[in-house]
Design an enzyme around this catalytic site. Sequence first.
Site, PDB file in Angstrom:
ATOM      1  N   LYS A   1      56.889  19.821  67.655  1.00 13.86           N
ATOM      2  CA  LYS A   1      58.016  18.873  68.971  1.00 13.86           C
ATOM      3  C   LYS A   1      58.600  18.135  69.082  1.00 13.86           C
ATOM      4  O   LYS A   1      58.955  17.424  70.517  1.00 13.86           O
ATOM      5  CB  LYS A   1      57.033  19.647  69.935  1.00 13.86           C
ATOM      6  CG  LYS A   1      56.737  21.201  70.350  1.00 13.86           C
ATOM      7  CD  LYS A   1      56.498  21.087  71.897  1.00 13.86           C
ATOM      8  CE  LYS A   1      56.406  22.751  72.130  1.00 13.86           C
ATOM      9  NZ  LYS A   1      56.042  23.359  73.224  1.00 13.86           N
TER      10      LYS A   1
ATOM     11  N   ASP B   1      55.521  22.663  77.802  1.00  9.42           N
ATOM     12  CA  ASP B   1      55.934  23.346  77.560  1.00  9.42           C
ATOM     13  C   ASP B   1      56.021  25.408  78.690  1.00  9.42           C
ATOM     14  O   ASP B   1      55.151  24.456  79.650  1.00  9.42           O
ATOM     15  CB  ASP B   1      54.560  23.456  76.647  1.00  9.42           C
ATOM     16  CG  ASP B   1      54.507  24.857  75.408  1.00  9.42           C
ATOM     17  OD1 ASP B   1      55.629  25.352  74.807  1.00  9.42           O
ATOM     18  OD2 ASP B   1      53.475  26.594  75.742  1.00  9.42           O
ATOM     19  N   LEU B   2      56.383  26.066  78.183  1.00  5.34           N
ATOM     20  CA  LEU B   2      56.580  26.774  78.420  1.00  5.34           C
ATOM     21  C   LEU B   2      55.256  28.079  78.593  1.00  5.34           C
ATOM     22  O   LEU B   2      54.458  28.155  79.248  1.00  5.34           O
ATOM     23  CB  LEU B   2      57.710  27.426  78.292  1.00  5.34           C
ATOM     24  CG  LEU B   2      59.169  27.185  78.599  1.00  5.34           C
ATOM     25  CD1 LEU B   2      60.676  27.576  78.712  1.00  5.34           C
ATOM     26  CD2 LEU B   2      59.094  26.265  80.337  1.00  5.34           C
ATOM     27  N   ASP B   3      55.371  28.813  77.815  1.00  4.55           N
ATOM     28  CA  ASP B   3      54.423  30.678  76.842  1.00  4.55           C
ATOM     29  C   ASP B   3      52.997  29.481  76.800  1.00  4.55           C
ATOM     30  O   ASP B   3      52.861  28.564  76.391  1.00  4.55           O
ATOM     31  CB  ASP B   3      54.813  30.718  75.473  1.00  4.55           C
ATOM     32  CG  ASP B   3      56.618  31.202  75.608  1.00  4.55           C
ATOM     33  OD1 ASP B   3      56.399  31.510  76.481  1.00  4.55           O
ATOM     34  OD2 ASP B   3      56.767  31.855  74.287  1.00  4.55           O
TER      35      ASP B   3
ATOM     36  N   SER C   1      59.877  23.597  74.824  1.00  6.30           N
ATOM     37  CA  SER C   1      59.241  24.690  74.403  1.00  6.30           C
ATOM     38  C   SER C   1      60.384  25.157  72.791  1.00  6.30           C
ATOM     39  O   SER C   1      60.987  24.638  72.242  1.00  6.30           O
ATOM     40  CB  SER C   1      60.103  25.738  75.148  1.00  6.30           C
ATOM     41  OG  SER C   1      59.576  26.956  75.024  1.00  6.30           O
ATOM     42  N   ARG C   2      59.352  25.488  71.528  1.00  7.33           N
ATOM     43  CA  ARG C   2      59.843  25.543  70.708  1.00  7.33           C
ATOM     44  C   ARG C   2      60.192  27.188  70.746  1.00  7.33           C
ATOM     45  O   ARG C   2      60.582  27.767  69.998  1.00  7.33           O
ATOM     46  CB  ARG C   2      58.666  26.130  69.772  1.00  7.33           C
ATOM     47  CG  ARG C   2      58.078  24.036  69.498  1.00  7.33           C
ATOM     48  CD  ARG C   2      57.016  23.872  68.525  1.00  7.33           C
ATOM     49  NE  ARG C   2      56.863  24.402  67.875  1.00  7.33           N
ATOM     50  CZ  ARG C   2      55.989  25.274  66.798  1.00  7.33           C
ATOM     51  NH1 ARG C   2      55.218  26.319  67.471  1.00  7.33           N
ATOM     52  NH2 ARG C   2      56.505  25.733  65.838  1.00  7.33           N
TER      53      ARG C   2
ATOM     54  N   ASP D   1      49.361  24.089  75.256  1.00  7.61           N
ATOM     55  CA  ASP D   1      48.630  24.907  74.632  1.00  7.61           C
ATOM     56  C   ASP D   1      47.843  25.320  73.694  1.00  7.61           C
ATOM     57  O   ASP D   1      46.773  25.425  73.178  1.00  7.61           O
ATOM     58  CB  ASP D   1      48.720  26.723  74.905  1.00  7.61           C
ATOM     59  CG  ASP D   1      50.170  27.025  75.259  1.00  7.61           C
ATOM     60  OD1 ASP D   1      50.485  26.649  74.755  1.00  7.61           O
ATOM     61  OD2 ASP D   1      48.907  28.403  74.425  1.00  7.61           O
TER      62      ASP D   1
ATOM     63  N   TRP E   1      54.782  35.141  75.707  1.00  8.62           N
ATOM     64  CA  TRP E   1      55.817  34.747  74.480  1.00  8.62           C
ATOM     65  C   TRP E   1      56.238  35.156  75.074  1.00  8.62           C
ATOM     66  O   TRP E   1      57.035  36.691  74.880  1.00  8.62           O
ATOM     67  CB  TRP E   1      55.183  34.848  73.604  1.00  8.62           C
ATOM     68  CG  TRP E   1      53.672  34.178  73.155  1.00  8.62           C
ATOM     69  CD1 TRP E   1      53.479  32.832  73.139  1.00  8.62           C
ATOM     70  CD2 TRP E   1      53.388  34.578  72.036  1.00  8.62           C
ATOM     71  NE1 TRP E   1      52.678  32.726  72.382  1.00  8.62           N
ATOM     72  CE2 TRP E   1      52.685  33.464  71.792  1.00  8.62           C
ATOM     73  CE3 TRP E   1      53.099  36.183  71.263  1.00  8.62           C
ATOM     74  CZ2 TRP E   1      50.702  33.705  70.952  1.00  8.62           C
ATOM     75  CZ3 TRP E   1      51.712  36.241  70.252  1.00  8.62           C
ATOM     76  CH2 TRP E   1      50.916  34.600  70.493  1.00  8.62           C
TER      77      TRP E   1
HETATM   78 MG   LIG Z   1      52.156  27.453  74.304  1.00 10.79          MG
END
Ligand SMILES: [Mg+2]
Length: 164
Positions: A100, A11-13, A69-70, A123, A20
């Site tokens: 996801k 994931d990214l954030d 990532s969403r 996360d 975010w």
């Molecule tokens: Mg995240």
Amino acid sequence: MLKKPKLIAFDLDYTLWPFWVDTHVDPPFRKAKNGQVVDAQSRKVKYYKEVPSVLKQLHNEGYVLAVASRTGEIDGANQLLKLFDWEKYFTYKEIYPGSKTTHFQRIKTKSGIDFSEMLFFDDEHRNKIDLNTIGVLMILVDDGVTQELIRKGLENFSEQYGSK
Ligand SMILES: [Mg+2]
């Protein structure tokens, strides 16, 4: 011998960087003269400090790496991957809103790698619940990706799928 995944996704954030991208920072991003990545307000954009070494090492060890990532801030997220010089590590990038499970269905179709050969770091607990339904092992990230968390994740993977 540890049983290893073929593909490791992130994931990214709040997994690779501590914000975010769609709300806490202000795209577009650029590189300042001092080489730091900054947002439109010239504020420095940070990442979790072990991330560059983690990505480099996993890439060198031959894992296929992916982003899932969403975020709705698709351009901004891609800019940061480029500016941080991480793009070279990722074979697959699935960045768009939605469940996801869609991201991983697409990674599976493109890569030919089965869900049971993937390991994912994220996360958000709700993503773990979604991914359980298709059988992707997700490791919950508490305070960003670290070498130690990767080691634990690989250990969990090996316990789940058995040694060979
Ligand atoms: Mg995240």
